[in-house]
Motif scaffolding. Structure first.
Motif, PDB file in Angstrom:
ATOM      1  N   LEU A 112       0.815  -1.202   0.000  1.00  0.00           N
ATOM      2  CA  LEU A 112       0.000   0.000   0.000  1.00  0.00           C
ATOM      3  C   LEU A 112       0.854   1.260   0.000  1.00  0.00           C
ATOM      4  O   LEU A 112       1.936   1.283   0.585  1.00  0.00           O
ATOM      5  CB  LEU A 112      -0.905   0.019   1.242  1.00  0.00           C
ATOM      6  N   THR A 113       0.350   2.308  -0.636  1.00  0.00           N
ATOM      7  CA  THR A 113       1.005   3.616  -0.577  1.00  0.00           C
ATOM      8  C   THR A 113       0.723   4.240   0.790  1.00  0.00           C
ATOM      9  O   THR A 113      -0.142   3.774   1.540  1.00  0.00           O
ATOM     10  CB  THR A 113       0.470   4.545  -1.674  1.00  0.00           C
ATOM     11  N   ASP A 114       1.409   5.307   1.110  1.00  0.00           N
ATOM     12  CA  ASP A 114       1.182   5.988   2.388  1.00  0.00           C
ATOM     13  C   ASP A 114      -0.258   6.489   2.494  1.00  0.00           C
ATOM     14  O   ASP A 114      -0.875   6.411   3.561  1.00  0.00           O
ATOM     15  CB  ASP A 114       2.149   7.167   2.545  1.00  0.00           C
ATOM     16  N   GLN A 115      -0.790   6.988   1.385  1.00  0.00           N
ATOM     17  CA  GLN A 115      -2.164   7.488   1.392  1.00  0.00           C
ATOM     18  C   GLN A 115      -3.154   6.345   1.602  1.00  0.00           C
ATOM     19  O   GLN A 115      -4.146   6.489   2.337  1.00  0.00           O
ATOM     20  CB  GLN A 115      -2.462   8.213   0.078  1.00  0.00           C
ATOM     21  N   GLU A 116      -2.881   5.208   0.962  1.00  0.00           N
ATOM     22  CA  GLU A 116      -3.748   4.041   1.138  1.00  0.00           C
ATOM     23  C   GLU A 116      -3.685   3.527   2.568  1.00  0.00           C
ATOM     24  O   GLU A 116      -4.707   3.143   3.153  1.00  0.00           O
ATOM     25  CB  GLU A 116      -3.344   2.945   0.149  1.00  0.00           C
ATOM     26  N   LYS A 170      -7.843   4.053   9.283  1.00  0.00           N
ATOM     27  CA  LYS A 170      -9.267   4.415   9.278  1.00  0.00           C
ATOM     28  C   LYS A 170      -9.508   5.884   8.927  1.00  0.00           C
ATOM     29  O   LYS A 170     -10.364   6.559   9.513  1.00  0.00           O
ATOM     30  CB  LYS A 170      -9.913   4.065  10.620  1.00  0.00           C
ATOM     31  N   GLY A 171      -8.738   6.380   7.971  1.00  0.00           N
ATOM     32  CA  GLY A 171      -8.928   7.742   7.511  1.00  0.00           C
ATOM     33  C   GLY A 171     -10.038   7.827   6.475  1.00  0.00           C
ATOM     34  O   GLY A 171     -10.710   6.837   6.168  1.00  0.00           O
ATOM     35  N   THR A 172     -10.221   9.020   5.924  1.00  0.00           N
ATOM     36  CA  THR A 172     -11.255   9.239   4.908  1.00  0.00           C
ATOM     37  C   THR A 172     -10.692  10.099   3.788  1.00  0.00           C
ATOM     38  O   THR A 172     -10.055  11.125   4.047  1.00  0.00           O
ATOM     39  CB  THR A 172     -12.481   9.959   5.514  1.00  0.00           C
ATOM     40  N   GLU A 173     -10.926   9.688   2.543  1.00  0.00           N
ATOM     41  CA  GLU A 173     -10.483  10.500   1.417  1.00  0.00           C
ATOM     42  C   GLU A 173     -11.445  11.674   1.219  1.00  0.00           C
ATOM     43  O   GLU A 173     -12.595  11.630   1.678  1.00  0.00           O
ATOM     44  CB  GLU A 173     -10.397   9.657   0.146  1.00  0.00           C
ATOM     45  N   LYS A 174     -10.991  12.706   0.537  1.00  0.00           N
ATOM     46  CA  LYS A 174     -11.824  13.884   0.316  1.00  0.00           C
ATOM     47  C   LYS A 174     -13.028  13.526  -0.553  1.00  0.00           C
ATOM     48  O   LYS A 174     -12.914  12.738  -1.482  1.00  0.00           O
ATOM     49  CB  LYS A 174     -11.007  14.980  -0.368  1.00  0.00           C
ATOM     50  N   PRO A 175     -14.189  14.103  -0.268  1.00  0.00           N
ATOM     51  CA  PRO A 175     -15.376  13.813  -1.090  1.00  0.00           C
ATOM     52  C   PRO A 175     -15.173  14.235  -2.539  1.00  0.00           C
ATOM     53  O   PRO A 175     -14.475  15.205  -2.820  1.00  0.00           O
ATOM     54  CB  PRO A 175     -16.483  14.624  -0.415  1.00  0.00           C
ATOM     55  N   PHE A 176     -15.744  13.462  -3.446  1.00  0.00           N
ATOM     56  CA  PHE A 176     -15.716  13.704  -4.884  1.00  0.00           C
ATOM     57  C   PHE A 176     -14.313  13.594  -5.483  1.00  0.00           C
ATOM     58  O   PHE A 176     -14.107  13.968  -6.631  1.00  0.00           O
ATOM     59  CB  PHE A 176     -16.304  15.087  -5.227  1.00  0.00           C
ATOM     60  N   VAL A 199     -18.237   4.153   0.737  1.00  0.00           N
ATOM     61  CA  VAL A 199     -16.926   3.508   0.680  1.00  0.00           C
ATOM     62  C   VAL A 199     -15.874   4.438   0.068  1.00  0.00           C
ATOM     63  O   VAL A 199     -16.141   5.129  -0.927  1.00  0.00           O
ATOM     64  CB  VAL A 199     -16.995   2.205  -0.149  1.00  0.00           C
ATOM     65  N   ASN A 200     -14.694   4.439   0.639  1.00  0.00           N
ATOM     66  CA  ASN A 200     -13.575   5.177   0.066  1.00  0.00           C
ATOM     67  C   ASN A 200     -13.090   4.473  -1.200  1.00  0.00           C
ATOM     68  O   ASN A 200     -12.810   3.266  -1.178  1.00  0.00           O
ATOM     69  CB  ASN A 200     -12.423   5.245   1.064  1.00  0.00           C
ATOM     70  N   SER A 201     -12.970   5.202  -2.291  1.00  0.00           N
ATOM     71  CA  SER A 201     -12.439   4.617  -3.529  1.00  0.00           C
ATOM     72  C   SER A 201     -11.062   4.000  -3.305  1.00  0.00           C
ATOM     73  O   SER A 201     -10.736   2.942  -3.860  1.00  0.00           O
ATOM     74  CB  SER A 201     -12.329   5.688  -4.623  1.00  0.00           C
TER      75      SER A 201
END
Length: 280
Positions: free
Chosen positions: A5-9, A16-22, A108-110
């Motif tokens: 996994l990448t650091d962002q993944e 348990k983070g969240t990606e930005k909407p859209f 779900v986070n993409s």
């Protein structure tokens, strides 16, 4: 084995983070196929369950049976959803919003997912005794996306387990396998099928006796049939009197929920399906 996994993944899936909407690549993605766990590759959602909610994250009104685990957040406010196979964080589930008839939204986070297009997915059906053990072995094969147990090969519509066990339906206990052709092939899976049961037994497997426990392959194409015939011939050349039947695939009826992934749910191992190498 888990994917790197990448650091962002890692921030989303492990922390348990969240990606930005859209911002996610699957937010407005509606191609036919299966969404899988980015960390372990397990199948999570079918494209037929995806809908446009406008929330900014991919939304699904149902998951593949047994693929997602729900648990209350530490603050008791929301219900987290994680991959049932590896525990990777997916997002949260909400109910009562009225978006679909199922009244459920898996948000779900993409970044928690990968996608396998329908063009890469192949299906196969195998029967070789109690379907608990068959599913246990076939589901573990690298490249297998999803498996489910059910009934096929008989005359009764939508049969129950009790009806099939009576021997009056003509159905066999069977497993449907969906796999990614970029990662495995039908021959590899069929070999494991033959190597995890005794294909010389007729209407039984180990202590389980009855027509529903027969050894039978239900093929979807002539290529699948020819591959099965080739493997049977190789076993016969080794001196085995193979009783496995080959039939064209027809209606597959899902078994009751408590049968799905039985050994995984109960932490046990198959009693009559033991791996034994049969092919060089």
């Amino acid at each position: 084995m888990y994917n790197e996994l990448t650091d962002q993944e890692k921030r989303v899936i492990l922390e348990k983070g969240t990606e930005k909407p859209f911002s996610g690549k699957y937010n407005d993605h509606y191609e036919s196929g299966i969404y899988t766990c980015r960390r372990c590759g397990a199948a999570l959602y079918r494209s037929s369950s995806k809908f446009k909610s406008g929330c900014g994250w991919p939304s699904y009104d149902d998951s593949i049976k047994g693929a997602v685990k729900e648990s209350l957040d530490a603050d008791g406010m929301r219900t987290e959803i994680t991959c049932a196979n590896c525990g990777g964080h997916l997002g949260h589930v909400f109910r009562g919003e009225g978006f679909t008839e199922k009244n459920t939204r898996h948000c779900v986070n993409s970044i928690s997912m990968d996608f396998v297009p329908e063009s890469r997915i192949e299906r196969a059906v195998f029967a070789s005794g109690c379907f608990w053990g068959v599913q246990h072995h076939l589901h573990k094969i690298d490249g297998v996306l999803a498996t489910k147990v059910g009934y096929t090969g008989g005359e009764t519509d939508n049969p129950t387990y009790k009806q099939v066990c009576s021997g009056d339906t003509g159905h066999a206990e069977a497993v449907m396998v969906e796999f990614d052709r970029d990662k495995t092939d039908y021959e590899t899976i069929a070999k494991i099928y033959f190597e995890t049961h005794d294909p010389t037994q007729v209407d039984r497997q180990g202590p389980d006796i009855g027509e529903q426990y027969r050894s039978e392959i239900f093929y979807f194409s002539q290529q699948q049939k020819q591959t099965a015939e080739k493997l049977i011939k190789r076993l016969e050349e080794k001196g085995l009197d193979v009783a496995t039947e080959l039939s064209k695939a027809n209606e597959f009826w899902d078994a009751e929920d408590y049968h799905q992934h039985y050994y995984k749910k109960n932490g046990k191992t198959p009693y009559c399906h033991i791996y034994q190498k049969k092919f060089d």
